[in-house]
Design a protein around this motif. Structure first.
Motif, PDB file in Angstrom:
ATOM      1  N   ARG A  78      -3.300   7.939  -6.536  1.00 21.62           N
ATOM      2  CA  ARG A  78      -3.127   6.590  -7.100  1.00 21.62           C
ATOM      3  C   ARG A  78      -2.038   5.828  -6.352  1.00 21.62           C
ATOM      4  NH1 ARG A  78      -4.288   9.088 -12.098  1.00 21.62           N
ATOM      5  NH2 ARG A  78      -2.109   9.598 -12.443  1.00 21.62           N
ATOM      6  N   ASN A  79      -0.937   6.516  -6.038  1.00 28.02           N
ATOM      7  CA  ASN A  79       0.136   5.868  -5.284  1.00 28.02           C
ATOM      8  C   ASN A  79      -0.346   5.428  -3.905  1.00 28.02           C
ATOM      9  OD1 ASN A  79       1.782   6.394  -7.455  1.00 28.02           O
ATOM     10  ND2 ASN A  79       2.935   8.033  -6.465  1.00 28.02           N
ATOM     11  N   GLY A  82      -2.469   2.350  -4.201  1.00 26.17           N
ATOM     12  CA  GLY A  82      -1.608   1.192  -4.420  1.00 26.17           C
ATOM     13  C   GLY A  82      -0.925   0.739  -3.142  1.00 26.17           C
ATOM     14  N   ASP A  83      -0.466   1.689  -2.346  1.00 29.51           N
ATOM     15  CA  ASP A  83       0.173   1.356  -1.074  1.00 29.51           C
ATOM     16  C   ASP A  83      -0.818   0.723  -0.107  1.00 29.51           C
ATOM     17  OD1 ASP A  83       2.546   2.375  -2.056  1.00 29.51           O
ATOM     18  OD2 ASP A  83       2.366   4.292  -1.001  1.00 29.51           O
ATOM     19  N   LYS A  85      -3.502  -1.022  -0.917  1.00 25.83           N
ATOM     20  CA  LYS A  85      -3.757  -2.388  -1.395  1.00 25.83           C
ATOM     21  C   LYS A  85      -2.592  -3.297  -1.069  1.00 25.83           C
ATOM     22  CE  LYS A  85      -6.956  -1.291  -5.105  1.00 25.83           C
ATOM     23  NZ  LYS A  85      -7.175  -1.248  -6.564  1.00 25.83           N
TER      24      LYS A  85
END
Length: 103
Positions: A78-79, A82-83, A85
């Motif tokens: 998930r991290n 996010g990075d 994006k």
């Protein structure tokens, strides 16, 4: 066999992972703290012994630790998404499922 020398600099990183197990029969809790040097990621998971089963602490440890590691892997993914994006990368098309759901 001779191999060509790679001109890129090798980079080695060390991430520190601490796994803490806490047993309070019939429950076992696993807490993982991952320190990447840039971030700290923490996950927790539990295992609960069925009251009719024999007490084997190693099983609770394995279940709780395994579940916490799975949660850690999901959190890291998930991290990363996010990075990606945040960097402005276009959304990837999700892969086709490996099987079709039954109708």
């Amino acid at each position: 066999m001779t191999r060509p020398v790679d001109s890129r600099l090798q980079s080695v990183k060390e991430w520190r992972l601490n796994l803490y197990l806490s047993e309070h029969d019939p429950e076992t809790t696993a807490r993982i703290v991952l320190d990447t040097g840039d971030n700290v990621v923490e996950t927790c998971a539990e295992a609960r012994r069925n009251p009719y089963d024999s007490a084997v602490p190693e099983i609770g440890d394995e279940l709780a630790a395994g579940r916490a590691l799975i949660a850690l892997g999901r959190e890291l993914l998930r991290n990363a998404v996010g990075d990606i994006k945040a960097m402005g990368a276009p959304e990837a098309t999700p892969p086709a499922p490996l099987w079709s759901p039954r109708e």
